[in-house]
Design a protein around this motif. Structure first.
Motif, PDB file in Angstrom:
ATOM      1  N   ILE A  30      48.105  43.143  34.936  1.00 65.59           N
ATOM      2  CA  ILE A  30      47.094  42.114  34.653  1.00 65.59           C
ATOM      3  C   ILE A  30      46.387  41.684  35.951  1.00 65.59           C
ATOM      4  N   ARG A  31      45.198  42.299  36.214  1.00 62.56           N
ATOM      5  CA  ARG A  31      44.737  41.880  37.443  1.00 62.56           C
ATOM      6  C   ARG A  31      43.284  40.970  37.211  1.00 62.56           C
ATOM      7  N   ALA A  32      42.851  40.145  38.317  1.00 60.44           N
ATOM      8  CA  ALA A  32      41.697  39.385  38.463  1.00 60.44           C
ATOM      9  C   ALA A  32      40.391  40.401  38.340  1.00 60.44           C
ATOM     10  N   ARG A  33      39.569  40.143  37.325  1.00 60.36           N
ATOM     11  CA  ARG A  33      38.324  40.875  37.261  1.00 60.36           C
ATOM     12  C   ARG A  33      37.053  40.303  37.790  1.00 60.36           C
ATOM     13  N   VAL A  34      37.296  38.824  38.143  1.00 55.25           N
ATOM     14  CA  VAL A  34      36.178  38.221  38.689  1.00 55.25           C
ATOM     15  C   VAL A  34      37.036  37.294  40.068  1.00 55.25           C
TER      16      VAL A  34
ATOM     17  N   GLY B 281      45.596  38.918  22.953  1.00 57.09           N
ATOM     18  CA  GLY B 281      44.665  37.574  22.745  1.00 57.09           C
ATOM     19  C   GLY B 281      45.256  36.481  23.466  1.00 57.09           C
ATOM     20  N   ASP B 282      46.711  36.234  23.786  1.00 56.28           N
ATOM     21  CA  ASP B 282      47.098  35.090  24.331  1.00 56.28           C
ATOM     22  C   ASP B 282      46.175  34.837  25.784  1.00 56.28           C
ATOM     23  N   PRO B 283      46.045  33.442  26.003  1.00 60.25           N
ATOM     24  CA  PRO B 283      45.526  33.269  27.380  1.00 60.25           C
ATOM     25  C   PRO B 283      46.739  33.245  28.389  1.00 60.25           C
ATOM     26  N   LEU B 284      46.449  33.761  29.410  1.00 56.43           N
ATOM     27  CA  LEU B 284      47.442  34.011  30.602  1.00 56.43           C
ATOM     28  C   LEU B 284      47.075  33.124  31.780  1.00 56.43           C
ATOM     29  N   PHE B 285      45.783  33.284  32.133  1.00 62.47           N
ATOM     30  CA  PHE B 285      45.143  32.737  33.422  1.00 62.47           C
ATOM     31  C   PHE B 285      44.073  32.184  33.246  1.00 62.47           C
ATOM     32  N   THR B 286      43.613  31.174  33.888  1.00 61.55           N
ATOM     33  CA  THR B 286      42.386  30.453  33.917  1.00 61.55           C
ATOM     34  C   THR B 286      41.954  30.612  35.427  1.00 61.55           C
ATOM     35  N   ILE B 287      40.638  31.060  35.660  1.00 53.75           N
ATOM     36  CA  ILE B 287      39.874  30.994  37.127  1.00 53.75           C
ATOM     37  C   ILE B 287      38.796  30.135  36.835  1.00 53.75           C
ATOM     38  N   ASP B 288      38.658  29.462  37.988  1.00 54.07           N
ATOM     39  CA  ASP B 288      37.784  28.235  37.987  1.00 54.07           C
ATOM     40  C   ASP B 288      36.466  28.754  37.338  1.00 54.07           C
TER      41      ASP B 288
ATOM     42  N   PHE C 202      35.334  36.523  31.943  1.00 55.71           N
ATOM     43  CA  PHE C 202      36.414  37.108  32.643  1.00 55.71           C
ATOM     44  C   PHE C 202      37.188  36.042  33.215  1.00 55.71           C
ATOM     45  N   THR C 203      36.730  34.821  33.548  1.00 55.18           N
ATOM     46  CA  THR C 203      37.483  33.797  33.970  1.00 55.18           C
ATOM     47  C   THR C 203      38.703  33.152  32.995  1.00 55.18           C
ATOM     48  N   GLU C 204      38.705  33.668  31.901  1.00 56.61           N
ATOM     49  CA  GLU C 204      39.718  33.201  30.807  1.00 56.61           C
ATOM     50  C   GLU C 204      40.598  34.703  30.612  1.00 56.61           C
ATOM     51  N   ILE C 205      41.584  34.929  31.459  1.00 53.34           N
ATOM     52  CA  ILE C 205      42.370  36.058  31.297  1.00 53.34           C
ATOM     53  C   ILE C 205      43.389  36.025  30.269  1.00 53.34           C
ATOM     54  N   ARG C 206      43.317  36.875  29.367  1.00 54.11           N
ATOM     55  CA  ARG C 206      43.851  37.309  28.233  1.00 54.11           C
ATOM     56  C   ARG C 206      44.974  38.326  28.246  1.00 54.11           C
ATOM     57  N   SER C 207      46.165  38.528  27.255  1.00 55.05           N
ATOM     58  CA  SER C 207      46.736  39.566  27.307  1.00 55.05           C
ATOM     59  C   SER C 207      46.185  40.757  26.514  1.00 55.05           C
ATOM     60  N   PRO C 208      45.889  41.834  26.720  1.00 54.36           N
ATOM     61  CA  PRO C 208      45.389  43.028  26.104  1.00 54.36           C
ATOM     62  C   PRO C 208      46.428  43.443  25.219  1.00 54.36           C
ATOM     63  N   ILE C 209      47.777  43.241  25.269  1.00 50.57           N
ATOM     64  CA  ILE C 209      48.686  43.867  24.356  1.00 50.57           C
ATOM     65  C   ILE C 209      49.896  42.643  23.913  1.00 50.57           C
TER      66      ILE C 209
END
Length: 361
Positions: free
Chosen positions: A29-33, A51-58, A134-141
């Motif tokens: 899981i890497r940041a896209r922005v 689909g579960d949220p993992l991180f939120t970027i401002d 992309f600021t809302e990072i979710r699990s792809p699996i």
């Protein structure tokens, strides 16, 4: 002296290998922005679903960028509408020869340019909304998540090649076991497939059984679903993979494990006790008692253990009586007084393990 008849049974030989458990899917899981982490949503080491949220970027800078792009789009649409009206008027005026052909052409080209500007603005809105998403990072699996490599308040960087690693997720049910089979056995399996004795994993799945280092027997039942497309010339082996259920989640990627697969097709075999087998300078033999109760020395070819009994591949018939106790007192052609017993040993106090081959390929 105790004798018993061999146990006749349909048997399958098994070849045993060792390998490591691996995850069916593994995602970094890497940041896209780029931006500051404002929230970590998961419990480290817990299971997450796709689909579960993992991180939120401002998200605020990206919300502003999206609003700005939408405003530019609205302006572009207004200018495109105006240019379209002017183009329609130019067509009518040109028909009445009120304006020159050059002016009419200019207005038509201007309308086309404004429509292109609208499409560019729409693309910018799409890109801005995508970056906001992309600021809302979710699990792809679905799987088990690792720890958070970056915590709240820290700056992360997005973009290809420089994206910050945030965590990783591995799928654990089912789980894979990767191992390598030697070239000699691989050729054996392919010949058996050609003759119809046994399926090859090249053309379908085959049965497999697996155990971990702290387990007896073969409690995990799965299948081989993949064989690589070439032999490794450095090792003379080919990579293969088994897949096994892991509903209780007790197995994790990286565990050492043993796996066994059918090394033959089914055949009619004979089983005897190991106590009935003697050793003569590296060759195995048994004592057979004939109809006249005379002992006969019989060389045999042995196979693996199955349920505590030894497989006899050659040298023995199903109706013959074999000495199972008192081998040291037997002499060739000597007459004996045999007592008939069952070849199957008495049940032990603890449950016996399943088939346990002692020959490794």
């Amino acid at each position: 002296m105790t004798v018993a008849k061999p146990v006749a049974r349909r048997l399958t030989d098994w070849d045993e290998y060792t390998g490591r458990l691996t995850a069916r899917d593994k995602v970094e899981i890497r940041a896209r922005v780029s931006g500051y982490i404002t929230k970590v949503h998961f419990k480290e080491g817990a299971e997450v679903k796709a689909g579960d949220p993992l991180f939120t970027i401002d998200p605020r800078p990206y919300e502003a960028a999206a609003q700005r792009a939408e405003a530019v789009l609205a302006q572009a649409k207004t200018e495109a509408d105006l240019a379209q009206v002017e183009a329609q008027n130019a067509t009518k005026l040109r028909a009445g020869q009120v304006i020159s052909s050059e002016e009419s052409e200019r207005r038509l080209k201007s309308a086309a340019g404004e429509l292109a500007a609208v499409r560019a603005a729409e693309a910018n809105v799409t890109a801005a909304k995508l970056e906001l998403e992309f600021t809302e990072i979710r699990s792809p699996i679905s799987g088990r998540v690792s720890d958070a490599r970056v915590t709240e308040g820290n700056l992360v960087t997005g973009g290809a090649g420089i994206a910050t690693l945030l965590t990783n997720v591995v799928a654990i049910d089912p789980i894979y076991l990767e191992f390598e089979a030697d070239e000699r056995n691989v050729l054996k399996y392919r010949v058996m497939h050609k003759t119809g004795e046994r399926k090859s994993a090249l053309f379908g799945t085959i049965a497999a059984e697996m155990s971990l280092i702290n387990e007896d027997g073969w409690p995990h039942v799965g299948e081989i679903d993949f064989v690589d497309n070439q032999i490794n010339p450095a090792t003379g082996t080919i990579r293969a993979r088994g897949v096994f259920p892991n509903a209780d989640r007790l197995m994790s990627p990286g565990f050492f494990a043993k796996v066994r697969i059918p090394g033959s097709g089914e055949y009619d075999g004979l089983l005897i006790r190991d106590s009935a087998v003697g050793d003569d300078q590296g060759s195995s033999y048994v004592w057979v008692i004939d109809a006249e109760d005379k002992a006969s020395y019989r060389p045999v070819k042995l196979g693996p253990l199955v349920d505590g009994l030894r497989v006899v591949r050659e040298g023995l018939k199903a109706d013959e009586r074999v000495v199972i106790l008192g081998l040291m007192s037997v002499r060739n052609s000597a007459k004996v007084k045999p007592t008939l017993a069952e070849m199957t040993p008495s049940a032990p106090s603890a449950p016996a393990a399943n088939s346990t081959p002692d020959k490794k390929p």
